[in-house]
Scaffold this motif. Structure first.
Motif, PDB file in Angstrom:
ATOM      1  N   SER A  28       0.811  -1.219   0.000  1.00  0.00           N
ATOM      2  CA  SER A  28       0.000   0.000   0.000  1.00  0.00           C
ATOM      3  C   SER A  28       0.842   1.266   0.000  1.00  0.00           C
ATOM      4  CB  SER A  28      -0.907   0.020   1.235  1.00  0.00           C
ATOM      5  OG  SER A  28      -1.791  -1.062   1.186  1.00  0.00           O
ATOM      6  N   ARG A  29       2.147   1.125   0.165  1.00  0.00           N
ATOM      7  CA  ARG A  29       3.018   2.304   0.175  1.00  0.00           C
ATOM      8  C   ARG A  29       3.181   2.825  -1.244  1.00  0.00           C
ATOM      9  NH1 ARG A  29       7.607   0.053   4.369  1.00  0.00           N
ATOM     10  NH2 ARG A  29       6.120  -0.687   5.886  1.00  0.00           N
ATOM     11  N   ARG A  30       3.261   4.134  -1.396  1.00  0.00           N
ATOM     12  CA  ARG A  30       3.315   4.731  -2.722  1.00  0.00           C
ATOM     13  C   ARG A  30       4.469   5.729  -2.834  1.00  0.00           C
ATOM     14  NH1 ARG A  30      -1.822   4.264  -5.344  1.00  0.00           N
ATOM     15  NH2 ARG A  30      -3.243   3.215  -3.956  1.00  0.00           N
ATOM     16  N   ASN A  46       2.984  -5.150  -6.879  1.00  0.00           N
ATOM     17  CA  ASN A  46       3.284  -6.536  -7.200  1.00  0.00           C
ATOM     18  C   ASN A  46       4.690  -6.866  -6.709  1.00  0.00           C
ATOM     19  OD1 ASN A  46       3.744  -9.010  -8.353  1.00  0.00           O
ATOM     20  ND2 ASN A  46       3.076  -8.417 -10.405  1.00  0.00           N
ATOM     21  N   HIS A  47       4.788  -7.733  -5.729  1.00  0.00           N
ATOM     22  CA  HIS A  47       6.103  -8.073  -5.172  1.00  0.00           C
ATOM     23  C   HIS A  47       6.794  -9.179  -5.953  1.00  0.00           C
ATOM     24  CE1 HIS A  47       6.311  -5.712  -1.336  1.00  0.00           C
ATOM     25  NE2 HIS A  47       5.158  -5.365  -1.866  1.00  0.00           N
ATOM     26  N   SER A  48       6.201  -9.591  -7.063  1.00  0.00           N
ATOM     27  CA  SER A  48       6.844 -10.586  -7.916  1.00  0.00           C
ATOM     28  C   SER A  48       8.091  -9.985  -8.530  1.00  0.00           C
ATOM     29  CB  SER A  48       5.904 -11.032  -9.034  1.00  0.00           C
ATOM     30  OG  SER A  48       4.780 -11.658  -8.514  1.00  0.00           O
ATOM     31  N   ARG A  49       9.072 -10.796  -8.678  1.00  0.00           N
ATOM     32  CA  ARG A  49      10.304 -10.418  -9.379  1.00  0.00           C
ATOM     33  C   ARG A  49      10.911 -11.693  -9.887  1.00  0.00           C
ATOM     34  NH1 ARG A  49      11.997 -13.608  -6.263  1.00  0.00           N
ATOM     35  NH2 ARG A  49      13.071 -13.335  -4.308  1.00  0.00           N
ATOM     36  N   SER A  50      11.695 -11.590 -10.926  1.00  0.00           N
ATOM     37  CA  SER A  50      12.332 -12.775 -11.489  1.00  0.00           C
ATOM     38  C   SER A  50      13.710 -12.403 -12.004  1.00  0.00           C
ATOM     39  CB  SER A  50      11.477 -13.360 -12.612  1.00  0.00           C
ATOM     40  OG  SER A  50      11.325 -12.427 -13.656  1.00  0.00           O
ATOM     41  N   TYR A  51      14.557 -13.414 -12.092  1.00  0.00           N
ATOM     42  CA  TYR A  51      15.898 -13.185 -12.606  1.00  0.00           C
ATOM     43  C   TYR A  51      15.901 -13.534 -14.091  1.00  0.00           C
ATOM     44  CZ  TYR A  51      20.914 -13.285 -13.198  1.00  0.00           C
ATOM     45  OH  TYR A  51      22.180 -13.035 -13.632  1.00  0.00           O
ATOM     46  N   ASP A  52      16.351 -12.606 -14.915  1.00  0.00           N
ATOM     47  CA  ASP A  52      16.438 -12.800 -16.358  1.00  0.00           C
ATOM     48  C   ASP A  52      17.895 -13.097 -16.700  1.00  0.00           C
ATOM     49  OD1 ASP A  52      16.744 -12.374 -19.168  1.00  0.00           O
ATOM     50  OD2 ASP A  52      14.931 -11.136 -19.166  1.00  0.00           O
ATOM     51  N   GLY A  91      21.294 -15.148  -5.001  1.00  0.00           N
ATOM     52  CA  GLY A  91      21.969 -14.028  -4.356  1.00  0.00           C
ATOM     53  C   GLY A  91      21.447 -12.687  -4.844  1.00  0.00           C
ATOM     54  N   PHE A  92      21.219 -12.575  -6.157  1.00  0.00           N
ATOM     55  CA  PHE A  92      20.716 -11.323  -6.711  1.00  0.00           C
ATOM     56  C   PHE A  92      19.255 -11.082  -6.309  1.00  0.00           C
ATOM     57  CE2 PHE A  92      24.172 -12.095  -9.927  1.00  0.00           C
ATOM     58  CZ  PHE A  92      25.010 -11.116  -9.426  1.00  0.00           C
ATOM     59  N   LEU A  93      18.462 -12.149  -6.264  1.00  0.00           N
ATOM     60  CA  LEU A  93      17.071 -11.995  -5.813  1.00  0.00           C
ATOM     61  C   LEU A  93      17.018 -11.594  -4.341  1.00  0.00           C
ATOM     62  CD1 LEU A  93      15.361 -14.972  -7.656  1.00  0.00           C
ATOM     63  CD2 LEU A  93      15.122 -12.532  -8.179  1.00  0.00           C
ATOM     64  N   ASN A  94      17.899 -12.163  -3.529  1.00  0.00           N
ATOM     65  CA  ASN A  94      17.957 -11.781  -2.110  1.00  0.00           C
ATOM     66  C   ASN A  94      18.393 -10.326  -1.950  1.00  0.00           C
ATOM     67  OD1 ASN A  94      17.083 -14.228  -1.104  1.00  0.00           O
ATOM     68  ND2 ASN A  94      19.150 -15.072  -0.948  1.00  0.00           N
ATOM     69  N   ALA A  95      19.367  -9.889  -2.754  1.00  0.00           N
ATOM     70  CA  ALA A  95      19.816  -8.494  -2.708  1.00  0.00           C
ATOM     71  C   ALA A  95      18.653  -7.566  -3.094  1.00  0.00           C
ATOM     72  CB  ALA A  95      21.000  -8.276  -3.636  1.00  0.00           C
ATOM     73  N   PHE A  96      17.892  -7.955  -4.103  1.00  0.00           N
ATOM     74  CA  PHE A  96      16.731  -7.163  -4.513  1.00  0.00           C
ATOM     75  C   PHE A  96      15.734  -7.067  -3.371  1.00  0.00           C
ATOM     76  CE2 PHE A  96      12.466  -6.658  -6.094  1.00  0.00           C
ATOM     77  CZ  PHE A  96      12.587  -5.626  -6.997  1.00  0.00           C
ATOM     78  N   ASP A  97      15.416  -8.196  -2.763  1.00  0.00           N
ATOM     79  CA  ASP A  97      14.438  -8.214  -1.668  1.00  0.00           C
ATOM     80  C   ASP A  97      14.895  -7.365  -0.483  1.00  0.00           C
ATOM     81  OD1 ASP A  97      12.812  -9.890  -3.166  1.00  0.00           O
ATOM     82  OD2 ASP A  97      13.517 -11.719  -2.163  1.00  0.00           O
ATOM     83  N   SER A  98      16.184  -7.385  -0.196  1.00  0.00           N
ATOM     84  CA  SER A  98      16.723  -6.633   0.941  1.00  0.00           C
ATOM     85  C   SER A  98      16.687  -5.125   0.723  1.00  0.00           C
ATOM     86  CB  SER A  98      18.165  -7.060   1.219  1.00  0.00           C
ATOM     87  OG  SER A  98      18.211  -8.414   1.597  1.00  0.00           O
ATOM     88  N   HIS A  99      16.692  -4.710  -0.534  1.00  0.00           N
ATOM     89  CA  HIS A  99      16.774  -3.273  -0.851  1.00  0.00           C
ATOM     90  C   HIS A  99      15.612  -2.822  -1.738  1.00  0.00           C
ATOM     91  CE1 HIS A  99      20.751  -3.095   0.928  1.00  0.00           C
ATOM     92  NE2 HIS A  99      21.000  -4.241   0.313  1.00  0.00           N
ATOM     93  N   ARG A 100      14.488  -3.488  -1.606  1.00  0.00           N
ATOM     94  CA  ARG A 100      13.331  -3.215  -2.460  1.00  0.00           C
ATOM     95  C   ARG A 100      12.895  -1.749  -2.419  1.00  0.00           C
ATOM     96  NH1 ARG A 100       9.720  -5.806  -5.356  1.00  0.00           N
ATOM     97  NH2 ARG A 100       7.656  -4.880  -5.597  1.00  0.00           N
ATOM     98  N   ASP A 101      12.812  -1.146  -1.246  1.00  0.00           N
ATOM     99  CA  ASP A 101      12.366   0.253  -1.153  1.00  0.00           C
ATOM    100  C   ASP A 101      13.326   1.195  -1.882  1.00  0.00           C
ATOM    101  OD1 ASP A 101      10.083  -0.434   0.258  1.00  0.00           O
ATOM    102  OD2 ASP A 101      10.946   0.043   2.213  1.00  0.00           O
ATOM    103  N   LEU A 102      14.620   0.988  -1.721  1.00  0.00           N
ATOM    104  CA  LEU A 102      15.624   1.801  -2.406  1.00  0.00           C
ATOM    105  C   LEU A 102      15.500   1.634  -3.924  1.00  0.00           C
ATOM    106  CD1 LEU A 102      18.254   3.543  -2.308  1.00  0.00           C
ATOM    107  CD2 LEU A 102      19.497   1.368  -2.283  1.00  0.00           C
ATOM    108  N   ALA A 106      14.410   4.430  -6.888  1.00  0.00           N
ATOM    109  CA  ALA A 106      15.194   4.721  -8.090  1.00  0.00           C
ATOM    110  C   ALA A 106      14.346   4.503  -9.345  1.00  0.00           C
ATOM    111  CB  ALA A 106      16.444   3.849  -8.129  1.00  0.00           C
ATOM    112  N   ALA A 107      13.521   3.457  -9.333  1.00  0.00           N
ATOM    113  CA  ALA A 107      12.644   3.184 -10.476  1.00  0.00           C
ATOM    114  C   ALA A 107      11.622   4.311 -10.654  1.00  0.00           C
ATOM    115  CB  ALA A 107      11.947   1.844 -10.283  1.00  0.00           C
ATOM    116  N   ALA A 108      11.083   4.809  -9.561  1.00  0.00           N
ATOM    117  CA  ALA A 108      10.113   5.908  -9.641  1.00  0.00           C
ATOM    118  C   ALA A 108      10.753   7.167 -10.206  1.00  0.00           C
ATOM    119  CB  ALA A 108       9.521   6.185  -8.257  1.00  0.00           C
ATOM    120  N   ARG A 109      12.011   7.426  -9.860  1.00  0.00           N
ATOM    121  CA  ARG A 109      12.717   8.592 -10.411  1.00  0.00           C
ATOM    122  C   ARG A 109      12.928   8.448 -11.914  1.00  0.00           C
ATOM    123  NH1 ARG A 109      15.769   7.990  -5.681  1.00  0.00           N
ATOM    124  NH2 ARG A 109      17.415   6.934  -6.822  1.00  0.00           N
TER     125      ARG A 109
END
Length: 126
Positions: A28-30, A46-52, A91-102, A106-109
């Motif tokens: 719900s955070r925006r 959507n908290h889904s993410r995948s490694y490409d 490891g990359f998915l865990n790094a993403f999850d740990s820093h999701r807000d950051l 950056a994506a919003a900017r």
């Protein structure tokens, strides 16, 4: 994107503090991207993410009303924000999850309404 009479557009990223409390679910955070000329909002419910493996990046999605935008954060950016990350998919998915807000900030900017379907985040964005 050019705007008549504007040489430069000021952009402000604001996080709604009322939604930052631990009582409000993360979904719900925006994040708000607010140029001087208009107000654009992108959400990351959507908290889904995948490694490409082809792009060597983690893919995630944002929504602006009914428009879905794809975002990719490359391995270099993930190593930059978490230097000790294991250099593999988990490891990359865990790094993403740990820093999701950051990462979402950056994506919003980087997001521009109606501009394109996908956005790439690199180390320089952090």
């Amino acid at each position: 994107m050019a705007y008549p009479g504007l040489d430069e557009v000021s952009v402000f990223l604001t996080y709604l503090p009322s939604l930052a409390s631990s009582k409000v679910p993360r979904s719900s955070r925006r994040w708000h991207l607010q140029p001087d000329w208009a107000r654009t909002m992108i959400d990351f419910p959507n908290h889904s993410r995948s490694y490409d493996r082809t792009r060597r990046a983690v893919r995630f999605w944002g929504h602006d009303s009914a428009i879905e935008a794809s975002f990719y954060i490359d391995e270099g950016a993930l190593k930059h924000i978490q230097p000790g990350a294991n250099p593999n998919e988990s490891g990359f998915l865990n790094a993403f999850d740990s820093h999701r807000d950051l990462i979402c900030a950056a994506a919003a900017r980087k997001y521009v309404r109606g501009s394109r379907g996908s956005y790439d985040l690199v180390a320089g964005d952090f």
